[in-house]
Enzyme design. Structure first.
Site, PDB file in Angstrom:
ATOM      1  N   LYS A 111       0.829  -1.213   0.000  1.00 44.46           N
ATOM      2  CA  LYS A 111       0.000   0.000   0.000  1.00 44.46           C
ATOM      3  C   LYS A 111       0.859   1.257   0.000  1.00 44.46           C
ATOM      4  CE  LYS A 111      -4.213  -2.147   1.323  1.00 44.46           C
ATOM      5  NZ  LYS A 111      -5.455  -2.216   2.039  1.00 44.46           N
ATOM      6  N   LYS A 193      -4.066 -11.662  -5.939  1.00 48.86           N
ATOM      7  CA  LYS A 193      -5.337 -11.960  -5.259  1.00 48.86           C
ATOM      8  C   LYS A 193      -6.458 -11.049  -5.760  1.00 48.86           C
ATOM      9  CE  LYS A 193      -5.914  -9.199  -1.164  1.00 48.86           C
ATOM     10  NZ  LYS A 193      -6.350  -8.975   0.138  1.00 48.86           N
ATOM     11  N   LYS A 196     -10.753  -5.854  -3.621  1.00 49.43           N
ATOM     12  CA  LYS A 196     -11.825  -4.893  -3.826  1.00 49.43           C
ATOM     13  C   LYS A 196     -11.284  -3.565  -4.326  1.00 49.43           C
ATOM     14  CE  LYS A 196     -12.918  -4.757   1.088  1.00 49.43           C
ATOM     15  NZ  LYS A 196     -12.000  -4.086   2.011  1.00 49.43           N
TER      16      LYS A 196
END
Ligand code: ATP
Ligand code: LTN
Length: 328
Positions: A111, A193, A196
């Site tokens: 992130k 993966k 969202k």
């Protein structure tokens, strides 16, 4: 009876990955255990959020919890920011954390790498807040997807560190991965993966996708040119991901799926995967729509906060007394 705690961030539309990796296990373990399921909105603000959307998604996530099988009579459902002890113990856990160990977290590295020079400090101190969530309830098991293993490890380290320094206050929690620890991968890049926050929405099946969209996305999912439904994560990541999804939603093993599709092509297989996913998601979507309009949802969350607060404050008091962080 064990104490179970888990949380999901209201940071976007939930995916099939969130459902199969986490949510579905929440309801499987609720019977006979003391369960707490939290909408972790304070974790969501570790990256910028639109206030209106964050507010809406907080309630929506609580509705999804119930729609996907959590029974508010059995489990305590609540919103993290309504129980102040999370942030309070989070601070204490931050003071026990080392910058080096926080910088080693892969979620932080992923992130942070997207934020250029302006990396929010909260991204780094995310794990001690997560540790606080879990430790406040004297949790035995934490059902999460396998991408959260590292965060569970640091939670255990922090609990042990605290107990060693100040006496036995916290239960040491364990990760609960369910039977097969399903990790759902992106439909477009099946070595990544399903997430969202993926910009490519065709790579992700959202829990609230229409049947038509689900069919389209699965039809377009990346596969290979072999036309043979055979499980091999390394060589056939796309087909293996679809086999995994079908196994998970129909409660079959990979071998059973392989046998059922021996000699059949990808077209028929993909159609069945789509139908099976739709069959699982449609009833969840119906319940979700009803719940969102219902005033009961707020009553459930109000009661949940009160119950969670009672337990959290008891543990917090023990912790601050053990540390000498009090006056009278
Ligand atoms: P983001 O992609 O925005 O970082 P996320 O989709 O990983 O978010 P979280 O709120 O961080 O969602 O995760 C909620 C739960 O869902 C966690 O327990 C996580 O392990 C699980 N989970 C998320 N994605 C998957 C996936 N693709 N497969 C299995 N489990 C998953
Ligand atoms: N980091 C978790 C969300 C989370 C969580 C928790 C999960 C925050 N606090 C406590 C379990 C227990 C994630 O899924 N990304």
């Amino acid at each position: 009876m064990s104490v179970i705690f888990s949380g999901i961030q209201p940071s976007g539309n939930l995916t099939l990955g969130n459902y199969l990796g986490a949510l579905r296990n929440f309801s499987k373990v609720q019977e006979g255990n003391e369960c707490y399921y939290c909408v972790v909105n304070q974790h969501a603000i570790t990256v910028p959020q639109d206030p209106k959307l964050l507010h809406e998604r907080t309630r929506a996530l609580a509705a999804i919890y119930i729609a996907s099988g959590l029974d508010p009579e059995q489990s305590t459902l609540f919103v993290q920011s309504e129980v102040p002890e999370h942030a309070m113990l989070g601070w204490i856990m931050t003071t026990l954390s080392y910058v080096g160990e926080l910088e080693r977290m892969t979620q932080y590295k992923d992130k942070a790498s997207k934020r250029g020079d302006s990396i929010p400090a909260g991204l780094l101190t995310y794990p001690p807040l997560m540790a606080a969530d879990i430790l406040l309830y004297q949790t035995n098991f934490v059902p999460v997807g396998d991408d959260q293993k590292q965060h569970l490890e640091i939670t255990r380290d922090l609990a042990q560190r605290f107990n060693r320094l100040y006496g036995d206050v916290f239960t040491i929690p364990e990760i609960y991965l369910g039977q097969d620890g399903t990790r759902v991968m992106s439909l477009q890049e099946p070595t990544k993966k399903m997430s969202k926050s993926d910009d490519n929405t065709t790579a992700t099946i959202y829990l609230l996708d229409t049947p038509k969209d689900i069919e389209k996305k699965i039809k377009r999912a990346q596969t290979d040119s072999e036309n043979s439904v055979h499980y091999d994560r390394e060589k056939k990541p796309g087909i293996s991901n679809l086999i995994e999804i079908l196994s998970a939603v129909t409660d079959q093993t990979h071998e059973q799926v392989e046998q059922a599709y021996a000699g059949k092509g990808y077209g028929a297989f993909k159609k069945d995967v789509a139908d099976a996913v739709i069959a699982v998601l449609e009833p969840i979507q119906q319940r979700y729509e009803e719940l969102l309009k219902h005033p009961d949802l707020d009553d459930i969350l109000d009661k949940g906060s009160a119950k969670a607060h009672a337990k959290a404050s008891e543990t917090y008091e023990k912790a601050v007394h053990a540390m000498g962080l009090y006056r009278k």
